[in-house]
Scaffold this motif. Structure first.
Motif: not given
Length: 509
Positions: A432-448
């Motif tokens: 979900r978008p809410f958690f994508v934004a949160k995990f992208s800021s916490l874990h390098p490489g998540y957005e990739a």
């Protein structure tokens, strides 16, 4: 290393909320020096929204490939038409020029270089000229034995092409160096501060390399300030992303191989997704220490060995085959599973009332949102379902809903998402978008993870990363799947997924 730090939450992505919500407290950050003119912090509530992943793009680079190919073609044509006792017409000289370009490309004479030298390339030019004219002589003798070339014309042709090619390339390199001094390209240097600072300092002082360092991304333990301390020190992935966009960065110079650590590998993906050209500078011989094989002889950057980092090709043909296979198998699976899906829908209707299908916004390829379909397993309002991570043990879940979730039968409607092209059979699980934004800021490489179409199953899932498991581990598995993707790996994951499903059915759990 000074960078954002936060405890890795044990969270899941198995097609719906299946684990505990991570702590939402802000991460602590060690203060570092930054250039406010180069990097601007995000403003307003938009900073917390999900940022779509960047689509890989083609970037027009002034690397001199076309001028070099033109110089080589002119040299070959001149040698073919001007050599005494040879005098090939222009029509016959054209294939010679094409063959010369192919031989030079095979030798790596068109690869990007920071400090090209025509004299350094002279042995390769001479060797390819010998091969070229030996092949030409063999073809001429096979077509018309009476026109067989002697040793003298061959030697003259080889020498003439080598000299003209070297002179033409020297002119191209000279013009390129002058243009680079006048208009250097923005670059970021990545690596431990000691080595990266030395490379940044060399680029800053030696403008003939055509790269102007606008930032230093530290990936090793913090050390003493080096020659590159005058440039901004970038800490987080968001800092790097903003610097790339605001400074129009088109080059990234790494001082460690991509395999050195996960942060370095994730930065390689970030730069590649933004269309940057990647280089590996080797201040301390890391490539030799790690045994990494370099594709071509190393160039030099003020004494540092430097190599272009060539990303893995996109392989559009195989990706097209993947999409065709996904659509075909998903359609066949929908037809085969229709009786089972009808029974599931009936059970949900009887146990939980109307509203059999649950729809939810998820983030797919390149950050594009889409509507994911599932069988409803409990009643929940829209806001709660978008921002609540776990529903495990929820009293509103009936026995039917619990069975559907444990057996993953609630995910069968996602086959229609595959047919529509929103998803793939195999890929990173969508979130979900809410958690994508949160995990992208916490874990390098998540957005990739969003470089590949999201899937119903994936490498992380078949390795047990479902439910209350680490998002950091999931992101690592997902990125490994993307970096090593092949059609056979998709088949292997599907077989493993089917095997685990039948084990569940036979076990009765």
């Amino acid at each position: 290393m000074t960078m954002d730090s936060a405890h890795a939450p044990h969270t899941g992505q198995g097609g719906g909320p299946r684990a505990a919500e991570p702590a939402a407290g802000p991460a602590s950050r060690t203060a570092v020096r930054r250039s406010v003119t180069a990097i601007h912090p995000p403003r307003g509530p938009k900073a917390e929204r999900s940022r779509p992943a960047v689509r890989p793009q083609r970037v027009r680079r002034r690397d001199g490939t076309v001028p070099l190919m033109s110089a080589d073609a002119l040299a070959a044509v001149a040698a073919a038409t001007a050599t005494p006792a040879l005098g090939l017409p222009l029509v016959a000289a054209a294939p010679v020029a094409v063959l010369a370009g192919a031989l030079h490309a095979q030798a790596g004479l068109y690869r990007p270089r920071l400090a090209p030298s025509a004299l350094f390339e002279l042995p390769a030019l001479a060797g390819r000229a010998v091969v070229l004219w030996c092949v030409t002589a063999a073809v001429v003798a096979a077509v018309d034995p009476r026109q067989a070339l002697g040793w003298t014309p061959l030697a003259v042709a080889v020498c003439l092409q080598t000299v003209l090619g070297c002179a033409g390339r020297g002119l191209v390199h000279l013009l390129r160096r002058r243009a680079a001094v006048r208009r250097p390209a923005s670059a970021l240097v990545v690596g431990p501060r000691a080595g990266a600072g030395a490379v940044a300092g060399a680029l800053y002082e030696r403008r003939e390399y055509g790269l102007h360092p606008v930032g230093l991304v530290e990936t090793g333990p913090a050390g003493e300030d080096g020659p590159g301390s005058a440039v901004p020190l970038l800490v987080t992935h968001e800092d790097v992303r903003r610097a790339v966009i605001q400074n129009s960065v088109r080059h990234a110079v790494f001082t460690r191989p991509p395999e050195a650590d996960e942060r370095t590998a994730s930065l390689v993906r970030l730069f590649h997704d933004h269309g940057c050209r990647l280089w590996l500078a080797d201040p301390v011989g890391t490539a030799k220490i790690t045994g990494m094989r370099l594709p071509h002889p190393a160039d030099q950057l003020w004494g540092f060995a430097v190599q272009p980092l060539l990303p893995r090709p996109a392989r559009p043909v195989e990706r097209g085959i993947k999409r065709a296979v996904d659509a075909t198998l998903a359609l066949l699976a929908l037809l085969a599973a229709a009786p089972v899906m009808a029974l599931c829908a009936l059970a949900v209707r009887i146990a939980d009332g109307p509203g059999v299908i649950f729809r939810q916004e998820r983030v797919g390829l390149y950050g594009r949102p889409f509507t994911l379909l599932k069988f409803r397993t409990l009643r929940a309002d829209e806001h709660e379902s978008a921002t609540r991570w776990t529903v495990a043990g929820d009293v509103r879940m009936s026995r039917v809903g619990s069975f559907l979730r444990k057996s993953s039968l609630d995910e069968l409607p996602q086959l229609w998402n595959v047919v529509r092209g929103d998803m793939s059979l195999v890929g990173p699980r969508p979130e979900r978008p809410f958690f994508v934004a949160k995990f992208s800021s916490l874990h390098p490489g998540y957005e990739a993870r969003h470089r590949m179409p999201v899937g119903i199953t994936g490498l992380a899932q078949i390795n047990g990363l479902r439910g209350d498991t680490s998002i950091e581990d999931r992101a690592r598995f997902d990125n490994h799947y993307i970096d090593t993707w092949s059609l056979w790996q998709d088949v292997w994951i599907l077989v493993r997924t089917a095997a685990s499903f039948f084990r569940f059915r036979l076990g009765g759990s």
